[in-house]
Write an enzyme that holds these catalytic residues in place. Structure first.
Site, PDB file in Angstrom:
ATOM      1  N   TYR A   1       3.163  -1.216   1.793  1.00 34.40           N
ATOM      2  CA  TYR A   1       3.409  -2.111   2.941  1.00 34.40           C
ATOM      3  C   TYR A   1       2.409  -3.264   2.929  1.00 34.40           C
ATOM      4  CZ  TYR A   1       4.677  -3.208   7.837  1.00 34.40           C
ATOM      5  OH  TYR A   1       5.133  -3.805   8.987  1.00 34.40           O
TER       6      TYR A   1
ATOM      7  N   ARG B   1       4.699 -10.700   5.604  1.00 33.11           N
ATOM      8  CA  ARG B   1       5.236  -9.421   6.061  1.00 33.11           C
ATOM      9  C   ARG B   1       5.755  -9.515   7.496  1.00 33.11           C
ATOM     10  NH1 ARG B   1       0.845  -4.902   5.844  1.00 33.11           N
ATOM     11  NH2 ARG B   1       0.421  -5.620   7.973  1.00 33.11           N
ATOM     12  N   ASP B   2       6.717  -8.666   7.808  1.00 33.28           N
ATOM     13  CA  ASP B   2       7.259  -8.565   9.167  1.00 33.28           C
ATOM     14  C   ASP B   2       7.832  -9.912   9.607  1.00 33.28           C
ATOM     15  OD1 ASP B   2       7.850  -6.949  11.312  1.00 33.28           O
ATOM     16  OD2 ASP B   2       5.936  -7.212  12.316  1.00 33.28           O
TER      17      ASP B   2
ATOM     18  N   SER C   1       3.191  -6.973  13.068  1.00 29.16           N
ATOM     19  CA  SER C   1       2.645  -6.433  11.830  1.00 29.16           C
ATOM     20  C   SER C   1       2.526  -7.481  10.735  1.00 29.16           C
ATOM     21  CB  SER C   1       3.500  -5.256  11.342  1.00 29.16           C
ATOM     22  OG  SER C   1       3.251  -4.129  12.154  1.00 29.16           O
TER      23      SER C   1
ATOM     24  N   ASP D   1      11.221  -2.429   6.786  1.00 27.76           N
ATOM     25  CA  ASP D   1      11.861  -3.599   7.420  1.00 27.76           C
ATOM     26  C   ASP D   1      12.224  -4.740   6.466  1.00 27.76           C
ATOM     27  OD1 ASP D   1      11.459  -2.191   9.737  1.00 27.76           O
ATOM     28  OD2 ASP D   1       9.978  -3.564  10.587  1.00 27.76           O
TER      29      ASP D   1
ATOM     30  N   ASP E   1       2.122   0.395  17.495  1.00 25.70           N
ATOM     31  CA  ASP E   1       3.165  -0.465  16.898  1.00 25.70           C
ATOM     32  C   ASP E   1       2.828  -1.946  17.016  1.00 25.70           C
ATOM     33  OD1 ASP E   1       4.894   1.664  16.213  1.00 25.70           O
ATOM     34  OD2 ASP E   1       5.706   1.708  18.244  1.00 25.70           O
TER      35      ASP E   1
HETATM   36  C1  BGC Z   1       1.058  -1.561  11.149  1.00 28.75           C
HETATM   37  C2  BGC Z   1       0.202  -1.096  10.004  1.00 28.75           C
HETATM   38  C3  BGC Z   1      -0.026   0.401  10.129  1.00 28.75           C
HETATM   39  C4  BGC Z   1       1.274   1.123  10.259  1.00 28.75           C
HETATM   40  C5  BGC Z   1       1.094   2.596  10.499  1.00 28.75           C
HETATM   41  C6  BGC Z   1       2.325  -0.763  11.230  1.00 28.75           C
HETATM   42  O1  BGC Z   1       3.039  -1.111  12.364  1.00 28.75           O
HETATM   43  O2  BGC Z   1       1.331  -2.913  10.994  1.00 28.75           O
HETATM   44  O3  BGC Z   1      -1.024  -1.763  10.031  1.00 28.75           O
HETATM   45  O4  BGC Z   1      -0.735   0.865   9.014  1.00 28.75           O
HETATM   46  O5  BGC Z   1       2.028   0.613  11.329  1.00 28.75           O
HETATM   47  O6  BGC Z   1       0.475   2.846  11.708  1.00 28.75           O
END
Ligand code: BGC
Length: 443
Positions: free
Chosen positions: A167, A172-173, A179, A219, A398
């Protein structure tokens, strides 16, 4: 604060979608040789133009994938791996490694609790949960986990699995904010991502006796199916495809990494109009990557809250016949099978213990009232589903509800979002305590 969003679709007299948009303006409804249909909702990402009731073709999403999205064509064959994957479920015959990082988070949280809540909270540290490698700086810790898992496997005689989430895409996102990651496409993002993958590969290569199960980029591909109307997603499309291709190809060379591409969830790609574009995208990416043999299938409901299978659909799912993950999987699998993509699934149920707690199906941020869900298991009752897993570490946030944060996303300040909430990925104690107390089945 949330914004009220309207999305509109124009259908021709055959009920076919001819135009769609999303915006913040009010729009005049019109009916003539064309029908203009508008829906008011609070989430642009999952809005749907539903099938025409007079029997025309199904509509599409805010961004109809009328032009099939294909993967890069420059990569015709996957770099060869010397090993052949197990034909069956890769979870079988292994124990799953408990990541010390999550155990430490949970134990620290439990230290602030008392009584039965504390006892229940402590038990969460013993439930296998994926570890998210959301920054390149975290990659060296994978080596520590693998070394540890290798030693455990040798002493118990049962080989171990380490569960990871890849990830760290640049930009990203792309359809949300909470995120947003460390790499940007404009600033060497693709090369940085390739280096991140190379570092993961270098760690895993040292421990061929440990099996790795990887979920690839939550995503990202779903955003390419439905959210190309978002400029950041449209601009990221080529890079996402190149990066995900690189990830699955490089991991495939190792011979001990089974990958599942993230496939959103029932309330996203599970809408009937999205199934076929989704299957096309997964298949074209997979084939253009050279059909890497260790790509096992798809992961669904990652970090979401949907039920695996239910007899009483949550009212927010109204209009979608695929109102739970199993219905979504059963609807998608034949399309994958007929196009040559390996149709095996894992499903996150870590926070799906309680339903009927969201106001909209698109609400994804720290949903109030959520509880830990079905424990990880390979007894899924369905051959398509390799395992129920816990992908999102319950208790990690989140997204922040602080509207002045650069990563503020309005979903995290909706009335069904638990607040005040810290930054994504950081510990959210109150939310964790609720997950513990609302767990279903109980802890
Ligand atoms: C966050 C990450 C995190 C992951 C697991 C995601 O929503 O952006 O930084 O590692 O959730 O908690």
């Amino acid at each position: 604060m949330w914004r009220r969003v309207v999305s509109c679709c124009i259908f021709n007299k055959f009920g076919e979608l001819t135009w769609t948009t999303a915006g913040e303006d009010w729009i005049l409804l019109f009916s003539g040789s064309y029908d203009l249909r508008c829906r008011f909702h609070f989430n642009p990402f999952y809005s749907q133009c539903l099938p025409d009731s007079s029997g025309g073709t199904t509509g599409a999403t805010t961004t109809p994938a009328t032009t099939p999205v294909t993967g890069p064509t420059t990569t015709a064959s996957a770099p060869a791996g010397s090993q052949t994957p197990d034909a069956g479920n890769p979870f079988l015959g292994h124990d799953i490694y408990l990541t010390p990082f999550y155990a430490a988070e949970v134990n620290a949280a439990a230290a602030n609790l008392t009584g039965t809540t504390q006892t229940k909270a402590l038990s969460v540290a013993k439930i296998p949960t994926f570890t998210w490698f959301d920054t390149v700086a975290k990659v060296p810790s994978l080596g520590t986990y693998l070394a540890d898992a290798s030693a455990q496997g040798k002493s118990s005689g049962t080989p171990m699995i380490v569960e990871i989430i890849v990830y760290d895409l640049p930009d990203r996102d792309c359809a949300a904010a909470a995120s947003n990651g460390e790499f940007s496409i404009a600033d060497n993002g693709q090369a940085n991502y390739f280096n991140y993958i190379d570092q993961l590969v270098a760690q895993i290569k040292q421990f061929p006796d440990v099996r790795v199960i990887a979920i690839i980029e939550p995503d990202s591909l779903a955003n390419l199916v439905t959210n190309l109307s978002v400029e950041k997603c449209a601009n990221a499309q080529t890079t996402y495809l190149a990066c995900v291709t690189y990830a699955i190809q490089q991991l495939n060379t190792l011979g001990n990494v089974y990958s599942y591409l993230d496939a959103g969830h029932a309330g996203w790609l599970g809408w009937p109009a999205n199934l076929s574009p989704a299957a096309q995208l997964f298949t074209s990416l997979y084939k253009n990557a050279g059909s890497p043999s260790f790509v096992r299938g798809l992961a669904t409901d990652v970090a979401n809250y949907n039920s695996f299978s239910t007899n009483s659909p949550d009212p927010i799912t109204a209009g979608n016949p695929n109102y739970d993950e199993l219905l979504y999987i059963n609807a998608l699998a034949p399309l994958l099978q007929s196009s040559g993509f390996p149709a095996h699934f894992i499903v996150d149920q870590g926070r799906s213990g309680v339903q009927n707690i969201r106001q909209q199906w698109g609400d994804w941020c720290n949903v109030k009232g959520a509880g830990f869900g079905t424990r990880p298991t390979t007894s899924t009752g369905v051959t398509l589903v390799d395992a129920i897993v816990w992908a999102k570490p319950g208790g990690e946030c989140d997204g922040t509800s602080n509207s002045s944060s650069p990563r503020f996303d309005f979903h995290c300040a909706l009335t069904d979002a638990d607040q005040p909430a810290p930054e994504a990925g950081t510990w959210f104690q109150e939310f964790f305590v609720n997950l513990v107390n609302n767990a279903n089945p109980p802890l």
